[in-house]
Motif scaffolding. Structure first.
Motif, PDB file in Angstrom:
ATOM      1  N   LEU A   1      55.260  30.258 -20.334  1.00 16.77           N
ATOM      2  CA  LEU A   1      55.943  31.545 -20.519  1.00 16.77           C
ATOM      3  C   LEU A   1      55.159  32.726 -19.947  1.00 16.77           C
ATOM      4  CD1 LEU A   1      57.272  31.327 -24.207  1.00 16.77           C
ATOM      5  CD2 LEU A   1      58.673  31.595 -22.156  1.00 16.77           C
ATOM      6  N   ARG A   2      54.043  32.435 -19.324  1.00 14.96           N
ATOM      7  CA  ARG A   2      53.154  33.514 -18.878  1.00 14.96           C
ATOM      8  C   ARG A   2      53.864  34.510 -17.970  1.00 14.96           C
ATOM      9  NH1 ARG A   2      49.886  30.563 -16.559  1.00 14.96           N
ATOM     10  NH2 ARG A   2      50.562  30.873 -14.420  1.00 14.96           N
TER      11      ARG A   2
ATOM     12  N   GLU B   1      54.828  38.559 -18.685  1.00 15.34           N
ATOM     13  CA  GLU B   1      54.360  39.630 -17.801  1.00 15.34           C
ATOM     14  C   GLU B   1      55.521  40.512 -17.342  1.00 15.34           C
ATOM     15  OE1 GLU B   1      52.207  37.882 -14.605  1.00 15.34           O
ATOM     16  OE2 GLU B   1      50.486  37.293 -15.852  1.00 15.34           O
ATOM     17  N   TRP B   2      56.635  39.884 -16.988  1.00 11.66           N
ATOM     18  CA  TRP B   2      57.785  40.648 -16.505  1.00 11.66           C
ATOM     19  C   TRP B   2      58.483  41.380 -17.648  1.00 11.66           C
ATOM     20  CZ3 TRP B   2      60.828  39.952 -11.600  1.00 11.66           C
ATOM     21  CH2 TRP B   2      59.997  39.589 -10.553  1.00 11.66           C
ATOM     22  N   GLN B   3      58.500  40.788 -18.812  1.00 14.63           N
ATOM     23  CA  GLN B   3      59.082  41.479 -19.967  1.00 14.63           C
ATOM     24  C   GLN B   3      58.282  42.735 -20.298  1.00 14.63           C
ATOM     25  OE1 GLN B   3      59.134  38.291 -22.812  1.00 14.63           O
ATOM     26  NE2 GLN B   3      61.184  37.596 -22.231  1.00 14.63           N
TER      27      GLN B   3
ATOM     28  N   LEU C   1      59.031  30.804  -7.142  1.00 14.91           N
ATOM     29  CA  LEU C   1      57.861  30.015  -7.517  1.00 14.91           C
ATOM     30  C   LEU C   1      57.980  28.601  -6.961  1.00 14.91           C
ATOM     31  CD1 LEU C   1      57.585  31.036 -11.283  1.00 14.91           C
ATOM     32  CD2 LEU C   1      55.913  31.573  -9.517  1.00 14.91           C
ATOM     33  N   THR C   2      57.020  28.199  -6.140  1.00 16.01           N
ATOM     34  CA  THR C   2      56.989  26.818  -5.661  1.00 16.01           C
ATOM     35  C   THR C   2      56.696  25.902  -6.842  1.00 16.01           C
ATOM     36  OG1 THR C   2      56.173  27.552  -3.516  1.00 16.01           O
ATOM     37  CG2 THR C   2      55.876  25.227  -4.057  1.00 16.01           C
ATOM     38  N   LYS C   3      57.482  24.840  -6.986  1.00 19.02           N
ATOM     39  CA  LYS C   3      57.416  23.969  -8.150  1.00 19.02           C
ATOM     40  C   LYS C   3      57.574  24.801  -9.422  1.00 19.02           C
ATOM     41  CE  LYS C   3      54.660  20.371  -5.914  1.00 19.02           C
ATOM     42  NZ  LYS C   3      53.443  19.539  -5.953  1.00 19.02           N
ATOM     43  N   GLY C   4      58.537  25.704  -9.360  1.00 19.39           N
ATOM     44  CA  GLY C   4      58.738  26.653 -10.443  1.00 19.39           C
ATOM     45  C   GLY C   4      59.099  26.022 -11.762  1.00 19.39           C
ATOM     46  N   ASP C   5      59.747  24.841 -11.734  1.00 19.86           N
ATOM     47  CA  ASP C   5      60.131  24.200 -12.992  1.00 19.86           C
ATOM     48  C   ASP C   5      58.929  23.690 -13.767  1.00 19.86           C
ATOM     49  OD1 ASP C   5      59.745  22.361 -10.988  1.00 19.86           O
ATOM     50  OD2 ASP C   5      61.769  21.562 -11.040  1.00 19.86           O
ATOM     51  N   ALA C   6      57.741  23.711 -13.147  1.00 16.54           N
ATOM     52  CA  ALA C   6      56.514  23.360 -13.851  1.00 16.54           C
ATOM     53  C   ALA C   6      55.657  24.599 -14.108  1.00 16.54           C
ATOM     54  CB  ALA C   6      55.711  22.345 -13.044  1.00 16.54           C
ATOM     55  N   LYS C   7      56.166  25.785 -13.730  1.00 13.56           N
ATOM     56  CA  LYS C   7      55.410  27.026 -13.885  1.00 13.56           C
ATOM     57  C   LYS C   7      56.139  28.085 -14.702  1.00 13.56           C
ATOM     58  CE  LYS C   7      53.133  26.446  -9.385  1.00 13.56           C
ATOM     59  NZ  LYS C   7      52.989  27.002  -8.008  1.00 13.56           N
ATOM     60  N   SER C   8      57.407  27.866 -14.968  1.00 16.60           N
ATOM     61  CA  SER C   8      58.208  28.842 -15.692  1.00 16.60           C
ATOM     62  C   SER C   8      59.110  28.129 -16.690  1.00 16.60           C
ATOM     63  CB  SER C   8      59.060  29.669 -14.727  1.00 16.60           C
ATOM     64  OG  SER C   8      60.157  30.272 -15.383  1.00 16.60           O
TER      65      SER C   8
END
Length: 257
Positions: A61-62, A66-68, A184-191
């Motif tokens: 959720l990082r 940050e965006w929130q 995000l590259t490989k975003g499903d593992a980063k978001s």
């Protein structure tokens, strides 16, 4: 509650229910029965694993946090599944997660078992602020190509949200939409938001392919979801393409000549 008055089976049920007080657990540790000690070890291992999954989810959720903090309230994660198969749609999902909700263990749908995907799918459907899933069929894929079809599915998924997103987190792509975006590259593992969209899209696409398997049982869609397995390729050569097949994809095209 006196643990020495409980059978091992009763203790097992209490630990499974999670209704465990610290004092009772401390007394339980003094129970010399081997079965009880094994139950305690299993219980503590489960607690440690749950804590690890929660910490990993908080890390996921990082970017959202940050965006929130910058003022973006409704961040939609966007992802697609099904670019590679020879048959079936390309499917995209968009999802806006609620604040402070925890989905420990949620990650890229490809890393989850089918059972886990179904579990998170049902959990997400109950708790997300909004979500939408879109299928772009094989015929459309053939007419505009798979890349453009993937983008179209994502755009439609975002447009279909019941609450308008004010920012998008997208897996390795940007969309021609007037919204602030993070690719995000490989975003499903980063978001977490992208992971949620990935799971929602994957489960709904798999269900679509299982339904189509009832109409075309020779192809085994319910097993490979349209990917080019040995069995699928053999069925293609034997029976030819179905309306679900992507005729612009080489292995399918070869069966048309």
């Amino acid at each position: 509650m006196e643990q020495n008055k409980k059978t091992i089976s009763e203790i097992k049920q209490i630990l499974a229910d999670g209704n465990v007080g610290d004092k009772w657990l401390e007394k339980l540790r003094k129970d010399e029965r081997k079965g009880v000690q094994q139950l305690i070890a299993q219980y503590e291992k489960k607690l440690a694993n749950n804590k690890k999954l929660e910490e990993e989810y908080v890390t996921l959720l990082r970017n959202e946090k940050e965006w929130q903090a910058l003022g973006y309230r409704y961040i939609a994660g966007v992802d697609e599944v099904g670019r590679g198969p020879l048959a079936g749609p390309v499917t995209a999902g968009a999802a806006i997660l609620p604040d402070n909700a925890l989905f420990p263990g949620l990650t890229d749908s490809k890393k989850l078992s089918e059972e886990k995907r179904e579990y998170y799918y049902n959990l997400l459907k109950e708790q997300v602020i909004a979500y939408h899933v879109v299928h772009i069929p094989a015929e459309k894929i053939d007419s505009i190509n798979i890349y453009q079809a993937s983008k179209e599915a994502m755009k439609q998924a975002v447009a279909g949200l019941s609450i308008k997103a004010d920012a998008l987190f997208i897996d390795a792509m940007s969309l021609p939409l007037p919204l602030k975006q993070l690719s995000l590259t490989k975003g499903d593992a980063k978001s977490a938001s992208i992971a949620a969209a990935s799971v929602l899209a994957k489960v709904e696409r798999d269900r679509y392919m299982k339904e189509k398997a009832n109409f075309y049982p020779e192809y085994g869609f319910e097993k490979h979801m349209g990917y080019g397995t040995k069995h699928h390729l053999e069925a293609l050569r034997t029976y030819g393409p179905t309306p679900e097949h992507r005729k612009s994809f080489s292995p399918v095209k070869a069966c048309l000549s």
